[in-house]
Write a protein that holds these residues in place. Sequence first.
Motif, short mmCIF file in Angstrom:
data_model
loop_
_atom_site.label_atom_id
_atom_site.label_comp_id
_atom_site.label_asym_id
_atom_site.label_seq_id
_atom_site.Cartn_x
_atom_site.Cartn_y
_atom_site.Cartn_z
N TYR A 1 0.85 -1.21 0.00
CA TYR A 1 0.00 0.00 0.00
C TYR A 1 0.87 1.24 0.00
O TYR A 1 1.86 1.35 0.74
CB TYR A 1 -0.91 -0.01 1.24
CG TYR A 1 -1.81 1.20 1.35
CD1 TYR A 1 -2.90 1.36 0.48
CD2 TYR A 1 -1.57 2.20 2.31
CE1 TYR A 1 -3.72 2.49 0.58
CE2 TYR A 1 -2.40 3.33 2.41
CZ TYR A 1 -3.46 3.45 1.52
OH TYR A 1 -4.26 4.56 1.61
N GLY A 2 0.42 2.26 -0.86
CA GLY A 2 1.03 3.58 -0.85
C GLY A 2 -0.04 4.62 -0.52
O GLY A 2 -1.13 4.59 -1.07
N ALA A 3 0.37 5.55 0.39
CA ALA A 3 -0.63 6.54 0.85
C ALA A 3 -0.63 7.77 -0.08
O ALA A 3 0.40 8.14 -0.63
CB ALA A 3 -0.30 6.97 2.28
N PRO A 4 -1.74 8.47 -0.19
CA PRO A 4 -1.82 9.68 -1.04
C PRO A 4 -1.23 10.91 -0.30
O PRO A 4 -0.77 10.78 0.84
CB PRO A 4 -3.33 9.81 -1.26
CG PRO A 4 -3.95 9.22 -0.06
CD PRO A 4 -3.04 8.15 0.41
N ALA A 5 -1.38 12.03 -0.95
CA ALA A 5 -0.83 13.26 -0.35
C ALA A 5 -1.76 13.75 0.75
O ALA A 5 -2.80 14.37 0.50
CB ALA A 5 -0.67 14.31 -1.45
N LEU A 6 -1.37 13.38 1.92
CA LEU A 6 -2.15 13.80 3.10
C LEU A 6 -1.18 14.41 4.09
O LEU A 6 0.04 14.17 4.05
CB LEU A 6 -2.83 12.58 3.75
CG LEU A 6 -3.96 11.92 2.94
CD1 LEU A 6 -4.37 10.62 3.59
CD2 LEU A 6 -5.15 12.86 2.76
#
Lengths: 529, 241
Positions: B204-209
Motif C-alpha cells: 500500500y502507498g498513501a496519497p498526499a495527506l
Amino acid sequence: MTVTQLTNRIRLLAGSVVGILLFNGNYANAQQGQQGQNSELIVTYDFATPESKTEIPFDKYFTLQILHFNTEQIQEIRVYEAMFYNGRRILKRDVKKGNINTPVIDFIVEKDERKVKHDTLLLYFPPIKPDKEFEIAVIRGLTKNNLVTAMNLNEAIFNNSPDAPDYFKQLHKGVIDDALNLIVLKTNSLALYKDKFKYKFEPYYKKLKAPANFPSAPFLSIGDLNVMNEGFTQTDMKFKWGHIPARLINDDKIDDMFAGYLPADYDSATKPAGAIDFKGRVNNLSKSIASMDTIYRYLNTYISINDKPAFRCMLLIIENAIKRLRANKEFINTESTALTNAIQTDTDLEEIEVVVGGTKAKDIKTQGSNIFTLDLGLATIGSWNSRNQFAALPKLYYGVNIYFRPINKNTRRENIPTGLPANPIEGPDYNIVAQRSIWQHLSLTIGLTTGGYRNTEFDNLYNNTTLLIGGGYRFYRAFKVTAGAAFLRRASNNPVITDKGVFVGPFVSFSADIDLVQTIKDIINPLWK
Amino acid sequence: MRKILCIISLLVFISCQKDLKTKDIISDLKVTPNVVDADGSSLVSVSVVLNDRAATDKRNVVFTTTGGNWIDGKNGKITVTATYQDGEILAKANLTAPASAGIITITAASESTTLNGDYNLSATVTANKVEPTVIKLEPSSFGIGANFTTEDTLVAKITGLNNNNASKGVTVLFEDLNGNNPAGGRFRAVQATSGAGSTVSAIYGAPALSIGTPITIRVTVLDKNSVKTTISDATTLTINK
C-alpha cells in the motif's frame, strides 16, 4: 527299396550292433518253450553230496544237471512249489481251488533223453520266479525194494493171506517222500489196491500159478511116466536119473516140475519155489531141462546097444517133456516180465525221489544286488521360471534303483515266456514260472544330481545336489528311462523375495547301469594311456 | 503309461509359479486419519506392511499422493525403507494435508519393480474445506509517507474455527479509509486470494495527506458471490512524513 524296407534294415543292423556290443549272446526265442536250446546256464547238482556249484538262477532258462542220480524207470518229473510252515518245508497247496491236501503241480520238466551217463540227469527248466522254493519230484515206477513189496502184496491178496494189510502198509511207506509227505500212490487204500489187482494183475498170477493154465499143458501123463519107469527097470545099467519118473509118480509132483516149483531131480531137502518166485521157478525148469536132456542122451546111447521098442517110445516121451519144459520156462519168463512191466508202468503205482531247489538268494548281498542297482545318467528337469517361461535344466546324476521284485540283470526280456495259462482249472498252474511282466522293468529311482546351475534362477536343494525321485523303466537290460519329481530351489517371482524356495518339478532321465558304465570305462581307459 | 503321463503332467502343472498377488508383496495400507482438514498443515500418518520374507535390500517402499505433501518427500513421492517393528516389516510416512478440499489418493508400492505388472495398494483421504472464521491483518509498518513516498506491506492471515489455516481460495477485499471515506491510496501486488499458507497480501502507498493523518486499512473476506462477509480486520497507518 521302399522306405519301410530301408527302415527295417537299419533297425535290424542297429539291433545287431547293439546286441553284439552289449549282450554278447544269442537271442533265443522264448516261444520255443522249455527246450535245451533256450538254456542259458547249466547248474550242476550232485545228488550224492548233495550240493550244487552254482545257484539256481531266476528269470532265466537253465539246464539242471543232476549227477549220481538213478535215471532208471523215470516216468515224469514234476515241479512243486514249496514253502516253509512252522519251521517245516512243505508243498504249497492251492487252497483257493479247494486242493487242501493235494499239492498242485507247477509244471512238468522235460528231460534230455540222451543220457550223458547212466547216472546223470539233464533237466530243462523254464525261467523261475525269484524267491521261490520248489521241489523237483522225480516220479518213477516201483524200483527193486518196492517192487518186491508189491509182488508180496499181490501174492498175499491172491492167496487171501492175512499178511496183505502189512504188505500194503509197507508199500505205502516205501513210496512216500518222508520229508515232504508227498504221496504218489493213487491207490491209497488196500481196498482200492485190491480192485486194481483184480482187473490188472490177477490174470498174470492165475496164468503163472496153475500149470493147467500153461499153454503147453497137459504135460506128461501117468501112462507116459509108467512107460518110462518100466523102460528103466528093463535096463540093467545103473542109471543115475532112473528113479526120477518113479518119484514123480509116487510124489504126484509131475505138474510141480513142469510149473518150475521143483526141479526134476528134487529130493527131500529141496525147497519148492514160491508161486511168485519166478526166477526160482525158471531155474528149476532149467535144471529139469538139463536132467531130461541127460536122460535123453543116455537113453539114445543105450538104444544103439540094446534097441527095444519101449526105449524108442521113452525117447519120444522125454523129447516131448523137454519141449514142454522149455515152453513153460519161456512162458514164465515172458509173463513174469509182463507182470513186472505192468506194475512198474502203472501210473497208480509210483515212487518218488525229491530234489530240493529254490531261487531265493542265499545271502543279503546277493539279495540286495537283485533289488538295488546303481545308475549314472542325464536328467532333464523342467520348470517354469519367474517369468512363467518353461526352462529345461539338464543335469548329470547318479541314483539308486529299487525294484519292486528281484530282477536278474542278465536276463533278456525276450527270453522270458509269455502266454502261460493264468489260472488253469486242471493241470500245472505254472505259479512259479516267470512270465514277462512290467514288474521286471519298473523301479523306484532315487537320484542326486551333480554340479550347479547355469541358470541363476535355480539352485540345488542341498549341498550342491538336487534330489530326484521317480519311476524308472529298464530296457535292454542296462538302460533305463525315468520320470518323476525333482526337488530343487527356484527364485520367487515375488520381487521382494530373493531367497530361492524349494519346489517340485518334473524330470525325465536316461541312464545306464553302473556295471555297464564300468565295463565301458574299462574298455576306453587303455585307449587314452 | 497313461498313469505316468498323468503324473508328469501333474508335476508340470504344480511346478508352475503361482500367480503373484499384491498381498504377496505389500499389504495392510493404513491411513490415519482418513478424514482431515484441508488446512495444509494437518498430518496424515501412512503405513504399509511388506512381505515378511522380503530381503533387506528389497524393503524400499514408494508412497505417492495426489494431494498434500510428504514430510521429507518431493513431488508428491517419498521412498521409505521398511523396518522390522512388532513382528512386521513396516514402512511409514507422514503427509501434510492439502490446503484445498477434496479427495486425495495415497499409493504404496514396492520399489522393486516387477516385469509382470504393478502391484500397489491405494487408500484415499478426504480433505474437508476449512471455512475462514478469523482474518488478522498485519502491516509491515504503522507509519507511512504521504504522496506515495513510502509503501507498507500488508499481510492478512486467515484462520478457521480451530485456529488452523483456512483452505486456500479465500478471497478478500483490501480497502483504505480516511474517516468513513476512501483514503485514495493505492494497493499494488495485491494477492487477494489465499494460497497454501492461508494468507493474502498487498503493498500500500498513501496519497498526499498531511502528517499525522490516520488511514484505516481494512481487509474483508468475500463470499463466493464476492459479497463482503462479516469476517474482517483493520489496522491504522499514520502519515508520518
